[in-house]
Scaffold this motif. Structure first.
Motif, PDB file in Angstrom:
ATOM      1  N   PHE A  57       0.839  -1.200   0.000  1.00 17.69           N
ATOM      2  CA  PHE A  57       0.000   0.000   0.000  1.00 17.69           C
ATOM      3  C   PHE A  57       0.873   1.250   0.000  1.00 17.69           C
ATOM      4  N   GLU A  58       1.875   1.265   0.856  1.00 11.75           N
ATOM      5  CA  GLU A  58       2.774   2.421   0.940  1.00 11.75           C
ATOM      6  C   GLU A  58       3.481   2.658  -0.402  1.00 11.75           C
ATOM      7  N   GLU A  59       3.931   1.599  -1.017  1.00 12.30           N
ATOM      8  CA  GLU A  59       4.623   1.719  -2.309  1.00 12.30           C
ATOM      9  C   GLU A  59       3.691   2.241  -3.392  1.00 12.30           C
ATOM     10  N   VAL A  60       2.524   1.621  -3.528  1.00  9.57           N
ATOM     11  CA  VAL A  60       1.619   1.945  -4.627  1.00  9.57           C
ATOM     12  C   VAL A  60       0.950   3.308  -4.438  1.00  9.57           C
ATOM     13  N   HIS A  61       0.583   3.640  -3.212  1.00 13.45           N
ATOM     14  CA  HIS A  61      -0.213   4.839  -2.989  1.00 13.45           C
ATOM     15  C   HIS A  61       0.553   5.999  -2.363  1.00 13.45           C
ATOM     16  N   THR A  62       1.878   5.858  -2.248  1.00 13.61           N
ATOM     17  CA  THR A  62       2.674   6.978  -1.761  1.00 13.61           C
ATOM     18  C   THR A  62       3.999   7.066  -2.513  1.00 13.61           C
ATOM     19  N   MET A  63       4.856   6.077  -2.338  1.00 10.80           N
ATOM     20  CA  MET A  63       6.218   6.184  -2.873  1.00 10.80           C
ATOM     21  C   MET A  63       6.249   6.250  -4.401  1.00 10.80           C
TER      22      MET A  63
END
Length: 175
Positions: A57-63
């Protein structure tokens, strides 16, 4: 999409639709059409899966957004802000996911830690773009918070605030 990627994409879909309580192995197997053996091949049990799902989630929707905006050549700071807004508003999946992740973070310290990190990265990146656009430090911090709270608040509204309306509201904050 096969294997680990399918498990993670299915988990985000389930999370967005049913919340954290819906993340069960039975539901994941049904959604993916894969076997429990495949699940255990990729993950160290359901707790390992949930940790990987939070990272995904962090990768796809932030980083991913941070990288794309940072790499955008030929755009000034305002153009990068516009690009970030485009990326965030391009699909409706994150609205439900944001609510589900925040709900998960209430009861799960690992989810809370990831959510705190994501919030800090997002707010820091917004502040940086605003500073590069000519905002003073205090104004950049406050405007970043207003924009972020606008997006988070919209994800909790029913009916859902359409992306076009969110864009207009964000532009109003930025003007």
């Amino acid at each position: 999409m096969a294997g680990k990627g399918l498990w993670l994409a299915s988990g985000l879909a389930i999370l967005g639709a049913t919340g954290p309580a819906g993340l069960t192995l039975d539901r994941l197997v049904a959604a993916t059409g894969l076997t429990t053996g495949s699940f255990y091949h990729h993950f160290a049990g359901i707790s390992g899966y949930k940790a990987d799902l939070l990272e995904h989630f962090e990768e796809v929707h932030t980083m991913r957004h941070v990288r794309e905006v940072t790499a955008a050549e030929g755009l000034d700071a305002r153009g990068r802000l516009e690009l970030l807004l485009d990326l965030v508003l391009q699909d409706d999946e994150p609205a439900r996911l944001e609510t589900a992740i925040r709900s998960w973070a209430i009861d799960d310290p690992a989810a809370a830690e990831v959510k705190q990190r994501i919030d800090a990265v997002r707010l820091g990146f917004l502040r940086k773009l605003l500073r590069e656009s000519g905002y003073g430090e205090t104004d950049a911090i406050q405007t970043a918070r207003i924009l972020y709270l606008l997006m988070l608040g919209a994800s909790n509204m029913l009916p859902v605030v359409p992306p076009e309306e969110l864009r207009i509201l964000a532009e109003r904050v930025l003007s």
